[in-house]
Design a protein around this motif. Structure first.
Motif, PDB file in Angstrom:
ATOM      1  N   PHE A   1      -7.403   3.587   8.036  1.00 11.77           N
ATOM      2  CA  PHE A   1      -6.174   2.877   7.688  1.00 11.77           C
ATOM      3  C   PHE A   1      -5.572   3.446   6.403  1.00 11.77           C
ATOM      4  O   PHE A   1      -4.351   3.562   6.268  1.00 11.77           O
ATOM      5  CB  PHE A   1      -6.448   1.383   7.515  1.00 11.77           C
ATOM      6  CG  PHE A   1      -6.795   0.684   8.798  1.00 11.77           C
ATOM      7  CD1 PHE A   1      -6.327   1.147  10.018  1.00 11.77           C
ATOM      8  CD2 PHE A   1      -7.608  -0.450   8.780  1.00 11.77           C
ATOM      9  CE1 PHE A   1      -6.652   0.499  11.204  1.00 11.77           C
ATOM     10  CE2 PHE A   1      -7.936  -1.107   9.955  1.00 11.77           C
ATOM     11  CZ  PHE A   1      -7.456  -0.620  11.171  1.00 11.77           C
ATOM     12  N   LEU A   2      -6.434   3.773   5.452  1.00 13.18           N
ATOM     13  CA  LEU A   2      -5.953   4.317   4.186  1.00 13.18           C
ATOM     14  C   LEU A   2      -5.261   5.659   4.399  1.00 13.18           C
ATOM     15  O   LEU A   2      -4.222   5.948   3.783  1.00 13.18           O
ATOM     16  CB  LEU A   2      -7.122   4.470   3.214  1.00 13.18           C
ATOM     17  CG  LEU A   2      -6.757   4.849   1.773  1.00 13.18           C
ATOM     18  CD1 LEU A   2      -5.866   3.777   1.159  1.00 13.18           C
ATOM     19  CD2 LEU A   2      -8.026   5.036   0.936  1.00 13.18           C
ATOM     20  N   LEU A   3      -5.796   6.471   5.294  1.00 14.30           N
ATOM     21  CA  LEU A   3      -5.192   7.765   5.591  1.00 14.30           C
ATOM     22  C   LEU A   3      -3.820   7.592   6.250  1.00 14.30           C
ATOM     23  O   LEU A   3      -2.859   8.288   5.906  1.00 14.30           O
ATOM     24  CB  LEU A   3      -6.118   8.576   6.506  1.00 14.30           C
ATOM     25  CG  LEU A   3      -5.671  10.006   6.829  1.00 14.30           C
ATOM     26  CD1 LEU A   3      -5.572  10.829   5.549  1.00 14.30           C
ATOM     27  CD2 LEU A   3      -6.651  10.664   7.803  1.00 14.30           C
ATOM     28  N   LEU A   4      -3.725   6.645   7.187  1.00 16.66           N
ATOM     29  CA  LEU A   4      -2.440   6.372   7.829  1.00 16.66           C
ATOM     30  C   LEU A   4      -1.424   5.834   6.819  1.00 16.66           C
ATOM     31  O   LEU A   4      -0.246   6.169   6.869  1.00 16.66           O
ATOM     32  CB  LEU A   4      -2.625   5.376   8.971  1.00 16.66           C
ATOM     33  CG  LEU A   4      -3.310   5.905  10.234  1.00 16.66           C
ATOM     34  CD1 LEU A   4      -3.572   4.762  11.214  1.00 16.66           C
ATOM     35  CD2 LEU A   4      -2.461   6.977  10.903  1.00 16.66           C
TER      36      LEU A   4
ATOM     37  N   ALA B   1       5.558  -1.939  -5.998  1.00 21.22           N
ATOM     38  CA  ALA B   1       4.234  -2.150  -5.401  1.00 21.22           C
ATOM     39  C   ALA B   1       3.514  -3.326  -6.062  1.00 21.22           C
ATOM     40  O   ALA B   1       2.901  -4.161  -5.382  1.00 21.22           O
ATOM     41  CB  ALA B   1       3.397  -0.880  -5.539  1.00 21.22           C
ATOM     42  N   LEU B   2       3.596  -3.422  -7.380  1.00 23.43           N
ATOM     43  CA  LEU B   2       2.945  -4.529  -8.094  1.00 23.43           C
ATOM     44  C   LEU B   2       3.577  -5.865  -7.714  1.00 23.43           C
ATOM     45  O   LEU B   2       2.879  -6.883  -7.617  1.00 23.43           O
ATOM     46  CB  LEU B   2       3.049  -4.303  -9.602  1.00 23.43           C
ATOM     47  CG  LEU B   2       2.239  -3.125 -10.170  1.00 23.43           C
ATOM     48  CD1 LEU B   2       2.535  -2.946 -11.644  1.00 23.43           C
ATOM     49  CD2 LEU B   2       0.746  -3.348  -9.939  1.00 23.43           C
TER      50      LEU B   2
ATOM     51  N   LEU C   1       0.831  -1.204   0.000  1.00 24.90           N
ATOM     52  CA  LEU C   1       0.000   0.000   0.000  1.00 24.90           C
ATOM     53  C   LEU C   1       0.867   1.255   0.000  1.00 24.90           C
ATOM     54  O   LEU C   1       0.599   2.208  -0.749  1.00 24.90           O
ATOM     55  CB  LEU C   1      -0.911  -0.020   1.225  1.00 24.90           C
ATOM     56  CG  LEU C   1      -2.058   0.985   1.266  1.00 24.90           C
ATOM     57  CD1 LEU C   1      -2.984   0.785   0.072  1.00 24.90           C
ATOM     58  CD2 LEU C   1      -2.835   0.836   2.575  1.00 24.90           C
ATOM     59  N   ARG C   2       1.906   1.252   0.825  1.00 24.53           N
ATOM     60  CA  ARG C   2       2.803   2.412   0.890  1.00 24.53           C
ATOM     61  C   ARG C   2       3.486   2.667  -0.445  1.00 24.53           C
ATOM     62  O   ARG C   2       3.490   3.792  -0.959  1.00 24.53           O
ATOM     63  CB  ARG C   2       3.855   2.176   1.964  1.00 24.53           C
ATOM     64  CG  ARG C   2       4.956   3.231   1.963  1.00 24.53           C
ATOM     65  CD  ARG C   2       6.248   2.690   2.544  1.00 24.53           C
ATOM     66  NE  ARG C   2       7.398   3.269   1.903  1.00 24.53           N
ATOM     67  CZ  ARG C   2       8.623   2.812   2.030  1.00 24.53           C
ATOM     68  NH1 ARG C   2       8.864   1.733   2.746  1.00 24.53           N
ATOM     69  NH2 ARG C   2       9.629   3.401   1.420  1.00 24.53           N
TER      70      ARG C   2
ATOM     71  N   THR D   1       2.205   7.270   5.725  1.00 26.84           N
ATOM     72  CA  THR D   1       3.418   6.455   5.659  1.00 26.84           C
ATOM     73  C   THR D   1       4.108   6.612   4.308  1.00 26.84           C
ATOM     74  O   THR D   1       5.340   6.726   4.231  1.00 26.84           O
ATOM     75  CB  THR D   1       3.069   4.974   5.895  1.00 26.84           C
ATOM     76  OG1 THR D   1       2.492   4.835   7.195  1.00 26.84           O
ATOM     77  CG2 THR D   1       4.304   4.102   5.795  1.00 26.84           C
ATOM     78  N   ALA D   2       3.324   6.620   3.232  1.00 31.87           N
ATOM     79  CA  ALA D   2       3.896   6.771   1.892  1.00 31.87           C
ATOM     80  C   ALA D   2       4.616   8.110   1.748  1.00 31.87           C
ATOM     81  O   ALA D   2       5.703   8.190   1.170  1.00 31.87           O
ATOM     82  CB  ALA D   2       2.792   6.643   0.845  1.00 31.87           C
ATOM     83  N   LEU D   3       3.999   9.155   2.289  1.00 28.09           N
ATOM     84  CA  LEU D   3       4.626  10.474   2.209  1.00 28.09           C
ATOM     85  C   LEU D   3       5.885  10.544   3.061  1.00 28.09           C
ATOM     86  O   LEU D   3       6.932  11.032   2.618  1.00 28.09           O
ATOM     87  CB  LEU D   3       3.635  11.558   2.641  1.00 28.09           C
ATOM     88  CG  LEU D   3       2.415  11.758   1.721  1.00 28.09           C
ATOM     89  CD1 LEU D   3       1.446  12.749   2.343  1.00 28.09           C
ATOM     90  CD2 LEU D   3       2.855  12.242   0.351  1.00 28.09           C
TER      91      LEU D   3
END
Length: 328
Positions: free
Chosen positions: A211-214, A191-192, A48-49, A218-220
C-alpha cells in the motif's frame, strides 16, 4: 524566479506535451488513489499522498523557511489549508461518484471565481453553460440511467469551493514567497491538516509495504510530476494556451476512470463534460481578449497547478477587487 519566457514555435511543442502529460499524470494518479480507498479510506490516501509529496518537494526545494517573516508564513499557511481541504474533499467525492463527474463538478469553483471577480456578462454566460452541463448528471440520474451519490456530489462542490480558495491563495503566495518553497511547505501543511482524519489509513499503509508503494506512486503521479511539468510549461507557453489545455482535464479524468476503474461513459456524461470544457475555454478566451497586449507576468511563481483561473488570477492580482480580498 525568472519571468516567463516569450513562447516560440520551437518551445511550444514540448510545452504542450508537458501540459497534456501533467493532465494525464494527475487524473491517472487520482484513479490509482481510488483503488486504495477500500483499504485505506479516502482521507487516509489523501493524507498519505500529500505527506509523501511534501517530503519529496521539501527535499528537492529545501526552502529557506528561517528567513520567512510573518506575512509570508500567513500566506503559506492559508495556501496549505486550502490545498489540503481541496484535495481531501475531492478524494472524498471520487470515493462515491465517478472520477470524470467529480472533476466536471469541481470545475465550477474556479469558473464561478472568474465570473465573480470580473462581473462580465461573458464570464457569467460561461458559468451558466457549465451549470447546464453539470445539471445533465442530475437529469441522467433522475431518468434512472445512473445513480449519483448526493454526498459525493456535495464533496465535489466543496472541492470546487476550496479550489477557488486555492487559486487565490496560490497566487498570493507567489507574490510573497520566491521560488517553490511556498508550494513545498504548503503541501506539507495540507498533509498535517488531514492527518487527524486519515491517521488510520496512514498507519495501515505503513504496516503494509504494498500500500505504501502504491501511495508513493500516487504522490508522484498526482502531485510531484504535474507540478513540475506545469511549472516548466508556464515558462514556455502563453497563459491562455496553458489554461485552454488544462481545460481538457474533465475529459482526461473520464478516460482515466474508464481505463483504470471501469467506470462507463454515457452520452449524458460526455455532453456534460463537453459543456464544462467549452465554458472553461470560453472564460479563458474572453479574458485573453481583454488582456491582449499585456506581457506575461509572475504567475509562474505561484507554483502552477491553479488550472482554469491561472491566467485570470495573475492579471486580477493587480485590480482593486483582489487587493480588497487580500486585506480581508
Amino acid at each position: 524566479m525568472a519571468r516567463l519566457l516569450s513562447p516560440s514555435s520551437g518551445s511550444m511543442t514540448p510545452a504542450v506535451a508537458m501540459i497534456l502529460g501533467s493532465c494525464v499524470s494527475l487524473q491517472f494518479g487520482a484513479a490509482l488513489a481510488a483503488q486504495l480507498f477500500p483499504a485505506l479510506g479516502s482521507w487516509g490516501v489523501t493524507a498519505l499522498r500529500l505527506g509523501l509529496a511534501g517530503i519529496v518537494l521539501l527535499l528537492l526545494v529545501r526552502p529557506a523557511v528561517h528567513r520567512w517573516h510573518r506575512s509570508q508564513w500567513s500566506a503559506v499557511l492559508l495556501f496549505g489549508l486550502s490545498l489540503g481541504a481541496m484535495n481531501g474533499s475531492f478524494y472524498a467525492s471520487i470515493s462515491r461518484i465517478p472520477l470524470g463527474t467529480a472533476v466536471a463538478i469541481e470545475f465550477l469553483g474556479p469558473l464561478v471565481l472568474s465570473a465573480i471577480l470580473s462581473r462580465r456578462l461573458a464570464d457569467l454566460a460561461c458559468v451558466a453553460l457549465a451549470l447546464a452541463g453539470v445539471s445533465l448528471f442530475g437529469v441522467e440520474s433522475s431518468l434512472g440511467l445512473s445513480a449519483l451519490d448526493p454526498i459525493g456530489v456535495m464533496w465535489a462542490l466543496a472541492a470546487g469551493v476550496f479550489w477557488a480558495c486555492y487559486v487565490l491563495a496560490s497566487a498570493h503566495v507567489g507574490t510573497k514567497v520566491p521560488g517553490q518553497g511556498g508550494l513545498a511547505v504548503s503541501v506539507a501543511i495540507g498533509a498535517l491538516l488531514l492527518m487527524p482524519l486519515g491517521a488510520h489509513g496512514v498507519i495501515g499503509a505503513l504496516e503494509e509495504p504494498r500500500f505504501l508503494l502504491l501511495a508513493l506512486g500516487t504522490a508522484l503521479l498526482a502531485s510531484v510530476i504535474p507540478y513540475t511539468l506545469e511549472l516548466s510549461a508556464l515558462r514556455r507557453l502563453p497563459r491562455h494556451v496553458f489554461s485552454i489545455l488544462l481545460s481538457l482535464e474533465p475529459a482526461i479524468a473520464m478516460l482515466a476512470g474508464l481505463v483504470l476503474l471501469a467506470q462507463p461513459i454515457s452520452a449524458f456524461g460526455l455532453a456534460a463534460v463537453a459543456f464544462v470544457i467549452a465554458a472553461s475555454i470560453g472564460t479563458t478566451l474572453a479574458e485573453r481578449r481583454r488582456q491582449r497586449g499585456r506581457t506575461e507576468d509572475r504567475f509562474a511563481e505561484a507554483g502552477g497547478a491553479a488550472v482554469v483561473s491561472a491566467e485570470y488570477v495573475a492579471e486580477v492580482l493587480e485590480t482593486d477587487a483582489l487587493r480588497e480580498a487580500d486585506r480581508v
